[in-house]
Write an enzyme that holds these catalytic residues in place. Structure first.
Site, mmCIF file in Angstrom:
data_model
loop_
_atom_site.group_PDB
_atom_site.id
_atom_site.type_symbol
_atom_site.label_atom_id
_atom_site.label_comp_id
_atom_site.label_asym_id
_atom_site.label_seq_id
_atom_site.Cartn_x
_atom_site.Cartn_y
_atom_site.Cartn_z
ATOM 1 N N SER A 143 -52.503 -12.950 -54.677
ATOM 2 C CA SER A 143 -53.351 -11.543 -53.695
ATOM 3 C C SER A 143 -54.105 -10.709 -54.522
ATOM 4 C CB SER A 143 -52.765 -11.356 -52.462
ATOM 5 O OG SER A 143 -53.970 -10.896 -52.171
ATOM 6 N N TYR A 157 -46.462 -5.896 -49.386
ATOM 7 C CA TYR A 157 -46.531 -7.222 -49.242
ATOM 8 C C TYR A 157 -47.856 -6.702 -50.521
ATOM 9 C CZ TYR A 157 -50.747 -10.561 -48.942
ATOM 10 O OH TYR A 157 -51.721 -11.339 -48.908
HETATM 11 P P1 NAP Z 1 -53.066 -16.715 -41.889
HETATM 12 O O1 NAP Z 1 -53.900 -17.502 -41.212
HETATM 13 O O2 NAP Z 1 -51.893 -15.754 -41.263
HETATM 14 O O3 NAP Z 1 -51.704 -18.052 -41.552
HETATM 15 C C1 NAP Z 1 -50.371 -17.971 -42.128
HETATM 16 C C2 NAP Z 1 -49.695 -19.250 -42.144
HETATM 17 O O4 NAP Z 1 -48.375 -19.426 -42.869
HETATM 18 C C3 NAP Z 1 -49.943 -20.040 -40.214
HETATM 19 O O5 NAP Z 1 -49.884 -21.642 -41.071
HETATM 20 C C4 NAP Z 1 -48.353 -19.784 -40.168
HETATM 21 O O6 NAP Z 1 -47.718 -20.359 -39.268
HETATM 22 C C5 NAP Z 1 -47.146 -19.226 -42.304
HETATM 23 N N1 NAP Z 1 -45.713 -18.992 -41.894
HETATM 24 C C6 NAP Z 1 -46.198 -18.123 -41.924
HETATM 25 N N2 NAP Z 1 -44.395 -17.983 -42.257
HETATM 26 C C7 NAP Z 1 -44.296 -19.202 -42.429
HETATM 27 C C8 NAP Z 1 -42.868 -19.281 -43.098
HETATM 28 N N3 NAP Z 1 -41.951 -18.337 -42.835
HETATM 29 N N4 NAP Z 1 -42.516 -20.753 -43.248
HETATM 30 C C9 NAP Z 1 -43.439 -21.318 -43.314
HETATM 31 N N5 NAP Z 1 -44.645 -20.975 -42.660
HETATM 32 C C10 NAP Z 1 -45.001 -19.881 -42.575
HETATM 33 O O7 NAP Z 1 -52.759 -16.685 -43.735
HETATM 34 P P2 NAP Z 1 -54.113 -17.062 -44.418
HETATM 35 O O8 NAP Z 1 -54.475 -15.367 -44.132
HETATM 36 O O9 NAP Z 1 -54.202 -18.207 -44.542
HETATM 37 O O10 NAP Z 1 -52.835 -16.935 -45.616
HETATM 38 C C11 NAP Z 1 -52.655 -17.073 -46.873
HETATM 39 C C12 NAP Z 1 -52.148 -17.210 -47.523
HETATM 40 O O11 NAP Z 1 -53.328 -16.601 -48.106
HETATM 41 C C13 NAP Z 1 -50.669 -15.826 -47.402
HETATM 42 O O12 NAP Z 1 -49.950 -16.314 -49.177
HETATM 43 C C14 NAP Z 1 -51.567 -14.888 -47.816
HETATM 44 O O13 NAP Z 1 -50.652 -14.017 -48.136
HETATM 45 C C15 NAP Z 1 -52.619 -15.523 -48.392
HETATM 46 N N6 NAP Z 1 -53.405 -14.223 -48.488
HETATM 47 C C16 NAP Z 1 -54.794 -13.793 -47.663
HETATM 48 C C17 NAP Z 1 -55.763 -13.154 -48.313
HETATM 49 C C18 NAP Z 1 -56.560 -13.218 -46.311
HETATM 50 O O14 NAP Z 1 -57.101 -12.209 -46.779
HETATM 51 N N7 NAP Z 1 -56.893 -13.634 -45.552
HETATM 52 C C19 NAP Z 1 -55.954 -12.470 -49.098
HETATM 53 C C20 NAP Z 1 -55.038 -12.236 -49.837
HETATM 54 C C21 NAP Z 1 -54.135 -13.624 -50.315
HETATM 55 P P3 NAP Z 1 -47.079 -20.512 -38.080
HETATM 56 O O15 NAP Z 1 -48.484 -19.858 -37.706
HETATM 57 O O16 NAP Z 1 -46.902 -21.620 -37.258
HETATM 58 O O17 NAP Z 1 -46.743 -18.502 -37.349
#
Ligand code: NAP
Length: 248
Positions: A143, A157
């Site tokens: 991130s 985080y």
């Molecule tokens: P999201 O929409 O909240 O989706 C999270 C995913 O991770 C879901 O499929 C969830 O499954 C799964 N998950 C959560 N805890 C888990 C665990 N312990 N074991 C296995 N699966 C797990 O998140 P996102 O925004 O797509 O983010 C994806 C990645 O990008 C993350 O690492 C996040 O930190 C990073 N990121 C995101 C952003 C942003 O602005 N969105 C920015 C920077 C970095 P369930 O739904 O079944 O719980």
């Protein structure tokens, strides 16, 4: 060329968008999720509609046995794994460092650091040529928070993503001679459900407006960078970081 890709946290958000782009290339995708099976099955259907093969796998990346099972089931279904998207991650509610509880920090570090390490370790055991693997590409989801620090929001985080950056650099150097590339994508403010899970559903739109590009990004825009790193188009790239953050 057909590929087998394992995406942790592939059921929603950035993981789902990545899975669908993999499907559009005709690749096979093992889609891990934690608790929302319905979302995972919707993603499976979307990958198949795009032209790929997919199946959903429940598992907690912070549990060693679950991670081993994910890799084994993916390889059983689709053949040797050639790509891993180390994507599962969580945030917490807005908090200063002074107010962070031990339970909250443990939860973040377990999923985002231990989980990322367990997934990377399993990949490092299975993918290198010297271990009988076929090589491939590992993409870690870091991130921009790792660089910016997330003061007043979630420094725990941000620090967990700093660990992902260090993992990326170290593992890339360990596996560079083994046919396995390791890179990271650092998204900025991306429209997904993760912000609502941290109690700020409007966060990406609100803060995205203040970025140099004046908007939040989409999961698909992040997925495009991940696909490039998974593909042979990036064959001389390892230990690299791609910021997908609109200039922030
Ligand atoms: P999201 O929409 O909240 O989706 C999270 C995913 O991770 C879901 O499929 C969830 O499954 C799964 N998950 C959560 N805890 C888990 C665990 N312990 N074991 C296995 N699966 C797990 O998140 P996102 O925004 O797509 O983010 C994806 C990645 O990008 C993350 O690492 C996040 O930190 C990073 N990121 C995101 C952003 C942003 O602005 N969105 C920015 C920077 C970095 P369930 O739904 O079944 O719980």
């Amino acid at each position: 060329m057909t590929r087998t890709i394992l995406i942790t946290g592939g059921s929603r958000g950035i993981g789902r968008a990545t899975a669908i782009l993999c499907g559009a290339r005709g690749w096979s995708v093992a889609i891990n999720y934690h608790s929302d099976e319905g979302a995972a099955q919707e993603t499976v259907a979307a990958v198949e509609a795009a032209g790929g093969k997919a199946f959903a796998l429940a598992g907690d990346v912070a549990r060693e046995a679950d991670v081993a099972a994910l890799f084994a089931q993916a390889a059983d279904a689709f053949g040797p794994i050639t790509g891993v998207v180390n994507n599962a991650g969580i945030v917490g509610a807005k908090s200063s460092v002074a107010d962070l509880s031990v339970e909250r920090m443990r939860g973040i570090f377990d999923t985002n650091i231990l989980g990322a390490f367990l997934v990377a370790r399993e990949a490092a055991r299975l993918m290198p040529r010297s271990r009988g693997g076929v090589g491939g590409s590992i993409v870690n989801l870091s991130s921009r928070a790792a660089v910016l620090g997330s003061a007043g929001e979630y420094v725990d985080y941000a620090a967990s993503k700093g660990a992902v950056d260090t993992l990326t650099t170290g593992l890339a150097n360990e596996l560079a001679g083994e046919g396995v590339r390791v890179n990271a994508v650092r998204p900025g403010l991306i429209e997904t459900d993760i912000h609502a899970s941290g109690g700020q559903p409007d966060r990406a739109a609100r803060m995205g407006a203040a970025t140099p590009m004046g908007r939040a990004g989409t999961a698909e825009e992040v997925a495009e960078a991940i696909l490039w790193l998974l593909d042979d188009a990036s064959s001389y790239v390892t230990g690299a970081f791609i910021d997908v953050s609109g200039g922030r």
